[in-house]
Design an enzyme around this catalytic site. Structure first.
Site, PDB file in Angstrom:
ATOM      1  N   GLY A  22     -21.559   1.394 -25.925  1.00  0.00           N
ATOM      2  CA  GLY A  22     -21.802  -0.090 -26.076  1.00  0.00           C
ATOM      3  C   GLY A  22     -22.328  -0.652 -24.453  1.00  0.00           C
ATOM      4  O   GLY A  22     -22.803   0.239 -23.757  1.00  0.00           O
ATOM      5  N   SER A  23     -21.912  -1.939 -24.436  1.00  0.00           N
ATOM      6  CA  SER A  23     -22.686  -2.743 -23.212  1.00  0.00           C
ATOM      7  C   SER A  23     -21.824  -2.186 -21.752  1.00  0.00           C
ATOM      8  O   SER A  23     -22.338  -2.465 -20.820  1.00  0.00           O
ATOM      9  CB  SER A  23     -22.561  -3.969 -23.351  1.00  0.00           C
ATOM     10  OG  SER A  23     -23.150  -4.455 -24.248  1.00  0.00           O
ATOM     11  N   THR A  24     -20.752  -1.284 -21.682  1.00  0.00           N
ATOM     12  CA  THR A  24     -19.868  -0.863 -20.545  1.00  0.00           C
ATOM     13  C   THR A  24     -21.007   0.127 -19.942  1.00  0.00           C
ATOM     14  O   THR A  24     -20.928   0.020 -18.717  1.00  0.00           O
ATOM     15  CB  THR A  24     -18.759  -0.304 -20.946  1.00  0.00           C
ATOM     16  OG1 THR A  24     -18.765   0.813 -22.055  1.00  0.00           O
ATOM     17  CG2 THR A  24     -17.558  -1.400 -21.235  1.00  0.00           C
ATOM     18  N   GLU A  59     -22.008  -8.240 -28.625  1.00  0.00           N
ATOM     19  CA  GLU A  59     -21.097  -8.345 -27.496  1.00  0.00           C
ATOM     20  C   GLU A  59     -20.296  -9.124 -27.748  1.00  0.00           C
ATOM     21  O   GLU A  59     -20.327 -10.231 -28.439  1.00  0.00           O
ATOM     22  CB  GLU A  59     -21.987  -8.636 -26.123  1.00  0.00           C
ATOM     23  CG  GLU A  59     -22.639  -7.170 -25.369  1.00  0.00           C
ATOM     24  CD  GLU A  59     -21.569  -6.388 -25.036  1.00  0.00           C
ATOM     25  OE1 GLU A  59     -20.242  -6.879 -24.393  1.00  0.00           O
ATOM     26  OE2 GLU A  59     -21.504  -5.232 -25.117  1.00  0.00           O
TER      27      GLU A  59
END
Length: 680
Positions: free
Chosen positions: A298-300, A659
């Site tokens: 994901g957004s990491t 998110e």
């Protein structure tokens, strides 16, 4: 020739022959005595000396400060010399008496003590009371010898790292396995003199060969930081973590690394086990998920996309980008988590807002070749080399088949599969000035005398980005915590950088609605990182920042204080925007939210109203694209469900991705009649 002369020649010849024979004999005796003496003496001793092995004490395992994590304690083992037992003619009687003391079947005991072998262990690791009883019986051919047993004084603490040793003191998992050769030591023996018929000689000579203790393995792990991490993991797994509301995930892990050296300071995973009783646990509890399990980050992962774009100078932090709420690639729309988009913003703000279209734009500017170059450089799709068995490599999409749409989804952390240790190692490279370090668990090896025999050496893998790029990205990620979506990791007085991540789980080729892998990564101090921390929580219906950032924040604060890292007088005391306290209000009367995804608005309202929920909509259109709370989540009866509307069924590709962004959190708080709390 006279007879006298002939006689003299014969005598001379005989003398020469005898002299030659004596010379050869002397040479042979000298060779046997000098060259083969030790070997022949050893063979002679072996023929009339019989030894009972004395097990060495296995070396300890310690944390970086010398605190014991694993040790060997003295115990004893009952053994038999089958030749003596048979010669005594009392094998049946001996087996009967031993079975009563050792609590073993008579047949098993008799089989062991009469085997065709020089030495046979009857029972290992007996108590002092049992060994005393065996000695008092003075049974022929039966004795007790010194042994040792592995003991883990801290129970389950760091169990996935330490592993465990078996009944024969052989390493089976973890460091016990990988460093078995250095820890096992050299066995000793008690030697007794026997006659040729195998009977002990009266007043026979005895020799004791002392065993040599194994080396001590000193880990990079800090016992206290490991305890901080496991404390938070236990809260999460009991459903008592911040915003968990009683929800119990399938697994969780929390890793702490020194980004400048690659030293692991903590590596906690759950489910866990006690290595003192490892046989009582299912093998799944012994799985080191931080090393062996992969997941979509994901957004990491946007940290990596940003690093590549900055290094290749494809963007400038002050450059403006307009977010319409979606990004169109090959006729497909990948939308932003915020309905309607963020509008005009700089690329610094793209990072602060975790804006999907903005990061997709970075990936498109890089192109597939450049993007994969940095995937490989940061270590994805390959093992990190950490000293743990069974490390996974992760999975990268096939570069030859990758399309612009694949590049778009990869840019925001979808499609590719990584391990927690890979991601933390890569982000540590961003934090430390741009160098990828090999993650390490062993700090040094110490001999029995206390002398270090193998010191620690950090291992640089490669330079990935420049120091200037690293410095710039650290500043941007710090603003993510002070100004953007990572505000739950904010620590008053400390400069903290961080990033949330929420990934839907994949099953049978499609995403599972309402079940996420929530994660949060952080490092501090942002200007000179000493700690990098990653939390990954698998199987929760909540967003990454809500459940994964509180444990990271707690471990970070406790660790910074423990390490004596003082607050920065120039660091802010409050974030620029207030932090919400939690996503959902405490459940008073629980109700399960039904799924209305894909339904027309009117039908969705009817379903939710009949289930006892209120409805709020956002966006335009007549089709439900997503909902908060998600399906199957238990919340308070009568709560409001926020519906996101659209006209295109395919507005979001690769599943519904969210998110833990503050706009969504604040919308829910508004629906529930709450206002965000200000930071302390």
């Amino acid at each position: 020739m006279s007879p006298y002369v002939v006689m003299r020649k014969r005598i001379a010849f005989l003398f020469l022959c005898v002299t030659a024979f004596l010379i050869v004999l002397i040479i042979r005796l000298g060779y046997v005595q000098l060259a083969q003496g030790m070997q022949l003496s050893k063979k002679a001793d072996e023929s009339h000396f019989r030894g009972v092995p004395v097990a060495p004490k296995r070396g300890n395992i310690e944390d970086r400060n010398g605190n014991l994590l694993a040790m060997s304690i003295s115990t004893e083992t009952v053994y038999a010399l089958p030749a003596e037992v048979k010669a005594s003619g009392r094998a049946a009687e001996t087996a009967q008496k031993l079975s009563e003391i050792l609590q073993m079947p008579v047949a098993d005991v008799q089989e062991r003590i009469t085997k065709r072998s020089a030495l046979e262990y009857v029972k290992k690791k007996v108590t002092p009371e049992v060994s005393a009883q065996v000695r008092n019986l003075a049974l022929p051919g039966i004795g007790v010898t010194e042994d040792s047993q592995r003991y883990y004084p801290n129970g389950a603490l760091a169990s996935h790292i330490i592993g465990f040793a078996g009944i024969d003191n052989q390493g089976l998992e973890g460091i016990e396995l990988t460093r078995d050769a250095q820890m096992k030591g050299i066995p000793g023996a008690v030697l007794s003199e026997f006659a040729a018929n195998g009977i002990p000689l009266p007043q026979a000579q005895q020799m004791y060969l002392a065993p040599k203790q194994g080396n001590t393995i000193r880990l990079t792990i800090d016992k206290n930081i490991q305890a901080f991490a496991e404390r938070e993991i236990q809260k999460i797994m009991s459903g008592q973590g911040t915003n968990m509301n009683g929800q119990v995930p399938k697994s969780a892990s929390l890793l702490v690394m020194d980004p400048s050296t690659g030293e692991m300071l903590a590596l906690a995973s759950a489910p866990t086990f006690d290595p003192n009783k490892y046989q009582e646990y299912d093998s799944s509890a012994r799985r080191n998920i931080a090393i062996q399990n992969g997941y979509e980050p994901g957004s990491t992962f946007k940290i990596i996309t940003l690093a590549a774009a900055l290094e290749e100078k494809k963007i400038k932090p002050t450059e403006h980008y307009f977010d319409r709420g979606f990004y169109t690639v090959l006729g497909k729309n990948v939308r932003c988590w915020k309905a309607g988009g963020h509008g005009d913003q700089t690329f610094r703000q793209v990072a602060e807002n975790s804006c999907n279209p903005g990061f997709i734009e970075m990936g498109q500017r890089l192109g597939i070749d450049k993007f994969y170059k940095y995937l490989t450089a940061f270590g994805f799709g390959q093992k990190t080399g950490i000293e743990m068995s069974g490390e996974a490599t992760g999975i990268l999409a096939n570069k030859k088949k990758a399309t612009a749409l694949d590049l778009a989804t990869m840019s925001i952390g979808q499609t590719n599969n990584v391990t927690a240790i890979q991601l933390l190692t890569a982000i540590s490279a961003v934090a430390n000035g741009g160098t990828l370090m090999k993650p390490q668990l062993v700090k040094e090896i110490v001999g029995p005398s206390g002398k270090v025999v193998e010191p620690f050496q950090k291992q640089e893998v490669r330079r990935v980005i420049s120091e200037d790029t690293s410095k710039l990205e650290r500043e941007i990620l710090e603003s993510v915590v002070t100004n953007g979506t990572g505000r739950r990791a904010f620590l008053p007085g400390y400069r903290v950088a961080g990033k949330t991540g929420t990934a839907q789980k994949v099953a049978n080729g499609s995403y599972i609605q309402g079940e996420y892998v929530a994660s949060f990564v952080s490092f501090a101090p942002a200007n000179d990182p000493k700690l990098a921390i990653l939390a990954v929580i698998d199987g929760v219906p909540f967003f990454g920042g809500a459940v994964a950032s509180p444990p990271v924040q707690s471990v970070m604060l406790d660790s910074l204080k423990y390490l004596g890292i003082k607050p920065d007088l120039n660091a802010p005391l409050t974030p620029s925007k207030p932090m919400p306290d939690q996503i959902f209000a405490p459940v008073k009367k629980a109700a399960t939210v039904p799924s209305v995804l894909g339904l027309p608005l009117g039908e969705a309202q009817k379903v939710l109203t009949q289930a006892g929920f209120k409805v709020m909509t956002e966006g335009e259109g007549q089709t439900i694209l997503d909902q908060i709370p998600h399906a199957d989540v238990q919340v308070e009866a009568g709560s409001t469900v926020l519906l996101y509307l659209g006209n295109e069924a395919g507005t979001q590709t690769m599943g519904q991705w969210w998110e833990d962004e503050d706009e969504d959190v604040e919308a829910i708080e508004m629906m529930e009649g709450r206002t965000p709390l200000t930071a302390p």
